[in-house]
Design a protein around this motif. Structure first.
Motif, PDB file in Angstrom:
ATOM      1  N   ARG A   1       0.831  -1.213   0.000  1.00  0.00           N
ATOM      2  CA  ARG A   1       0.000   0.000   0.000  1.00  0.00           C
ATOM      3  C   ARG A   1       0.862   1.259   0.000  1.00  0.00           C
ATOM      4  O   ARG A   1       0.568   2.227  -0.703  1.00  0.00           O
ATOM      5  CB  ARG A   1      -0.942  -0.029   1.191  1.00  0.00           C
ATOM      6  CG  ARG A   1      -2.046  -1.045   1.033  1.00  0.00           C
ATOM      7  CD  ARG A   1      -2.988  -1.046   2.234  1.00  0.00           C
ATOM      8  NE  ARG A   1      -4.042  -2.001   2.027  1.00  0.00           N
ATOM      9  CZ  ARG A   1      -4.239  -3.074   2.791  1.00  0.00           C
ATOM     10  NH1 ARG A   1      -3.448  -3.317   3.836  1.00  0.00           N
ATOM     11  NH2 ARG A   1      -5.226  -3.903   2.526  1.00  0.00           N
TER      12      ARG A   1
ATOM     13  N   ARG B   1       0.868   4.121  -2.852  1.00  0.00           N
ATOM     14  CA  ARG B   1       0.574   5.521  -2.506  1.00  0.00           C
ATOM     15  C   ARG B   1       1.739   6.459  -2.818  1.00  0.00           C
ATOM     16  O   ARG B   1       1.540   7.643  -3.055  1.00  0.00           O
ATOM     17  CB  ARG B   1       0.204   5.615  -1.031  1.00  0.00           C
ATOM     18  CG  ARG B   1      -1.151   4.998  -0.726  1.00  0.00           C
ATOM     19  CD  ARG B   1      -1.510   5.150   0.743  1.00  0.00           C
ATOM     20  NE  ARG B   1      -2.703   4.401   1.044  1.00  0.00           N
ATOM     21  CZ  ARG B   1      -2.776   3.436   1.947  1.00  0.00           C
ATOM     22  NH1 ARG B   1      -1.713   3.107   2.667  1.00  0.00           N
ATOM     23  NH2 ARG B   1      -3.910   2.793   2.157  1.00  0.00           N
TER      24      ARG B   1
ATOM     25  N   GLU C   1      -5.406   3.150  -6.849  1.00  0.00           N
ATOM     26  CA  GLU C   1      -6.114   3.586  -5.636  1.00  0.00           C
ATOM     27  C   GLU C   1      -6.980   2.455  -5.105  1.00  0.00           C
ATOM     28  O   GLU C   1      -7.063   2.223  -3.897  1.00  0.00           O
ATOM     29  CB  GLU C   1      -6.969   4.819  -5.923  1.00  0.00           C
ATOM     30  CG  GLU C   1      -6.166   6.092  -6.062  1.00  0.00           C
ATOM     31  CD  GLU C   1      -7.019   7.263  -6.520  1.00  0.00           C
ATOM     32  OE1 GLU C   1      -8.264   7.194  -6.430  1.00  0.00           O
ATOM     33  OE2 GLU C   1      -6.429   8.258  -6.994  1.00  0.00           O
TER      34      GLU C   1
ATOM     35  N   ALA D   1      -4.816  -0.112  -3.409  1.00  0.00           N
ATOM     36  CA  ALA D   1      -4.288   0.370  -2.130  1.00  0.00           C
ATOM     37  C   ALA D   1      -5.371   0.470  -1.068  1.00  0.00           C
ATOM     38  O   ALA D   1      -5.127   0.134   0.099  1.00  0.00           O
ATOM     39  CB  ALA D   1      -3.614   1.734  -2.321  1.00  0.00           C
ATOM     40  N   ASP D   2      -6.560   0.932  -1.439  1.00  0.00           N
ATOM     41  CA  ASP D   2      -7.558   1.259  -0.423  1.00  0.00           C
ATOM     42  C   ASP D   2      -8.901   0.553  -0.558  1.00  0.00           C
ATOM     43  O   ASP D   2      -9.705   0.602   0.368  1.00  0.00           O
ATOM     44  CB  ASP D   2      -7.804   2.776  -0.410  1.00  0.00           C
ATOM     45  CG  ASP D   2      -6.538   3.544  -0.065  1.00  0.00           C
ATOM     46  OD1 ASP D   2      -5.852   3.152   0.893  1.00  0.00           O
ATOM     47  OD2 ASP D   2      -6.229   4.522  -0.774  1.00  0.00           O
TER      48      ASP D   2
END
Length: 129
Positions: free
Chosen positions: A22, A26, A53, A56-57
């Protein structure tokens, strides 16, 4: 004659590895957009940013691990090469042995939705082994 030994394992990605991934996503150093029409010279920058994105999230790594671990994963050495495979038996005990293999750029996970249909066809409205 060579001995074949397979060891069962579970898919388990450590919290540290996921945190590192992650962070790397980022901290991506993004280039400027390519000149010309979108997708004309490669992946569209906006699309790629949105995709990363999500990774990562938005992507639920733990849910994916649970799904993958619903299958029997094994490793074995064959001629000095470490091989990963999924081994599932027919629920009725009358299955036909079948090997599904993949090649680049494919992935074994693409076949996993077939496993329930192949191992328990009656539960999926399929008449036959």
């Amino acid at each position: 004659m060579a001995t074949f030994r397979a060891e069962q394992f579970s898919v388990s990605v450590s919290d540290e590895v996921l945190a590192d991934l992650r962070a790397r996503i980022r901290n991506t150093r993004w280039p400027g957009a390519a000149p010309g029409a979108r997708w004309e010279q490669g992946t569209d920058l906006g699309y790629l940013r949105g995709l990363l994105e999500y990774w990562a999230d938005g992507f639920d790594w733990r849910a994916q691990e649970r799904w993958l671990n619903g299958f029997g994963h094994f490793r074995a050495g064959i001629d000095g090469i470490r091989v990963h495979f999924v081994h599932e038996r027919a629920r009725s005990g009358r299955g036909i042995p079948l090997i599904l293999t993949n090649g680049w750029p494919s992935c074994f996970a693409e076949f996993l939705p077939l496993v329930p249909r192949l191992t328990d066809p009656a539960a999926h409205g399929i008449d036959g082994p």
